[in-house]
Scaffold this active site. Sequence first.
Site, PDB file in Angstrom:
ATOM      1  N   GLY A   1      88.999 -13.508   0.638  1.00 24.06           N
ATOM      2  CA  GLY A   1      88.098 -13.171   1.855  1.00 24.06           C
ATOM      3  C   GLY A   1      88.171 -14.194   2.983  1.00 24.06           C
ATOM      4  O   GLY A   1      87.198 -14.521   3.716  1.00 24.06           O
TER       5      GLY A   1
ATOM      6  N   TRP B   1      90.248 -14.096   5.761  1.00 27.12           N
ATOM      7  CA  TRP B   1      90.195 -13.702   7.024  1.00 27.12           C
ATOM      8  C   TRP B   1      88.766 -12.923   7.324  1.00 27.12           C
ATOM      9  O   TRP B   1      88.362 -13.062   8.389  1.00 27.12           O
ATOM     10  CB  TRP B   1      91.372 -12.635   7.128  1.00 27.12           C
ATOM     11  CG  TRP B   1      92.733 -13.616   7.335  1.00 27.12           C
ATOM     12  CD1 TRP B   1      92.939 -14.768   7.151  1.00 27.12           C
ATOM     13  CD2 TRP B   1      93.755 -12.954   8.074  1.00 27.12           C
ATOM     14  NE1 TRP B   1      94.105 -14.847   7.625  1.00 27.12           N
ATOM     15  CE2 TRP B   1      94.779 -13.946   8.182  1.00 27.12           C
ATOM     16  CE3 TRP B   1      94.102 -11.670   8.805  1.00 27.12           C
ATOM     17  CZ2 TRP B   1      96.032 -13.640   8.705  1.00 27.12           C
ATOM     18  CZ3 TRP B   1      95.082 -11.544   9.302  1.00 27.12           C
ATOM     19  CH2 TRP B   1      95.987 -12.478   9.361  1.00 27.12           C
TER      20      TRP B   1
ATOM     21  N   ASP C   1      90.194  -3.980  -0.637  1.00 25.84           N
ATOM     22  CA  ASP C   1      91.226  -4.573  -1.440  1.00 25.84           C
ATOM     23  C   ASP C   1      90.896  -3.857  -2.820  1.00 25.84           C
ATOM     24  O   ASP C   1      89.764  -3.350  -3.176  1.00 25.84           O
ATOM     25  CB  ASP C   1      90.785  -6.063  -1.320  1.00 25.84           C
ATOM     26  CG  ASP C   1      92.186  -6.760  -2.026  1.00 25.84           C
ATOM     27  OD1 ASP C   1      92.546  -6.350  -3.365  1.00 25.84           O
ATOM     28  OD2 ASP C   1      92.548  -7.662  -1.316  1.00 25.84           O
TER      29      ASP C   1
ATOM     30  N   ASP D   1      92.439   1.612  -2.478  1.00 22.88           N
ATOM     31  CA  ASP D   1      93.946   1.611  -2.073  1.00 22.88           C
ATOM     32  C   ASP D   1      94.057   1.822  -0.827  1.00 22.88           C
ATOM     33  O   ASP D   1      93.510   3.143  -0.395  1.00 22.88           O
ATOM     34  CB  ASP D   1      94.308   2.380  -3.027  1.00 22.88           C
ATOM     35  CG  ASP D   1      95.920   2.472  -3.250  1.00 22.88           C
ATOM     36  OD1 ASP D   1      96.482   1.800  -2.222  1.00 22.88           O
ATOM     37  OD2 ASP D   1      96.641   2.977  -4.180  1.00 22.88           O
TER      38      ASP D   1
ATOM     39  N   ASP E   1      96.497  -9.437   5.803  1.00 19.58           N
ATOM     40  CA  ASP E   1      97.160 -10.561   5.205  1.00 19.58           C
ATOM     41  C   ASP E   1      97.810 -10.541   3.957  1.00 19.58           C
ATOM     42  O   ASP E   1      97.994 -11.321   3.191  1.00 19.58           O
ATOM     43  CB  ASP E   1      96.324 -12.101   5.350  1.00 19.58           C
ATOM     44  CG  ASP E   1      97.048 -13.254   5.230  1.00 19.58           C
ATOM     45  OD1 ASP E   1      97.957 -13.490   5.602  1.00 19.58           O
ATOM     46  OD2 ASP E   1      96.461 -13.990   4.609  1.00 19.58           O
TER      47      ASP E   1
ATOM     48  N   LYS F   1     101.134  -9.397   8.288  1.00 17.23           N
ATOM     49  CA  LYS F   1     101.996 -10.238   7.806  1.00 17.23           C
ATOM     50  C   LYS F   1     103.186  -9.646   7.612  1.00 17.23           C
ATOM     51  O   LYS F   1     103.341  -8.492   7.258  1.00 17.23           O
ATOM     52  CB  LYS F   1     101.591 -11.158   6.440  1.00 17.23           C
ATOM     53  CG  LYS F   1     102.413 -12.001   5.824  1.00 17.23           C
ATOM     54  CD  LYS F   1     102.143 -12.618   4.773  1.00 17.23           C
ATOM     55  CE  LYS F   1     100.941 -13.425   4.927  1.00 17.23           C
ATOM     56  NZ  LYS F   1     100.603 -14.339   3.541  1.00 17.23           N
TER      57      LYS F   1
END
Length: 335
Positions: free
Chosen positions: A53, A55, A75, A91, A116, A156
């Site tokens: 958590g 971000w 998530d 998902d 991320d 990322k």
Amino acid sequence: MGRTSKDKRDVYYRLAKENGWRARSAFKLLQLDEEFQLFQGVTRAVDLCAAPGGWSQVLSQKTGGQEGGQVLAVDLQAMAPLPGVTQIQGDITQLSTAKEIIQHFQGCPADLVVCDGAPDVTGLHDVDEYMQAQLLLAALNIATHVLKPGGCFVAKIFRGRDVTLLYSQLRIFFSSVLCAKPKSSRNSSIEAFAVCQGYDPPEGFKPDLSKPLLDHSYDPDFNQLDGPTRVIVPFVTCGDLSAYDSDCSYPLDLQDGSKYRYTPPTQPPISPPYQEACTLKKMGRLAKEVRPEDGPISRAATMPQPLDTQLAPEMEGLPLISASPGCPNYVHSFP
């Protein structure tokens, strides 16, 4: 290793705890925002692969002051509640998750989608880069369902041999694609962040999550881009050059001479995958064989015993023909 060992080795980990951030990665998003003004005009933001958590905390603080600001964290793993953040445990490769995001925003698209997430790295760079590319494409696929035209996408990325293929795919959907390296990201790490602004999908494009990942027939030789099809994006460093170096160790003694005081993590992990191993270690049973009546049998108990311990007493002293590497008919005599 003591409690402060990581505080000595990682200054951003220490600063994250002192400033109330759940993870050191919060500084990465803050430094990206300093360079690209990601949160300007953002009222609806989606954080993919959000746990634990860090971000989501930044998004909540940056967009919470704006009227109607909403942050949605997605998530598979459970995450401790955060003020101003709504969580979806789902998902990102499933269409149902995209529909749930749209439903939460009451049919309105998101202004910003960030991700991320990263796989559990193996140290094999080719494998890690491929898995990260799959994760980035999954995030991009769900972003095409929920992001508004002109919106921003940040994810990322591992810079590897085939990274130009990812850049070319991102460039199809965004007018601007850059590769950014925040100051808080270690120089020794191959991670960076793809900052994609100006969402503009091709004419006639329809989002589809039926194939959210690269096809199994992916051929690295075929996908080597060259000539006019090869995309080279600008590389940008983010963060003040005088800021802390993430690869350096800093002393715990404070500049004003006051004594350092250890700060516990802001939020301990919820049901981490290593929880069972930690419990066994505290009980002194991590590397020991467990009897069936005490619990699961350790792997060592199921391994085949050495051959000499399986010989019948009457066979002791007799020669035994065994298969030995490089010498298939080696004759060995037990004492």
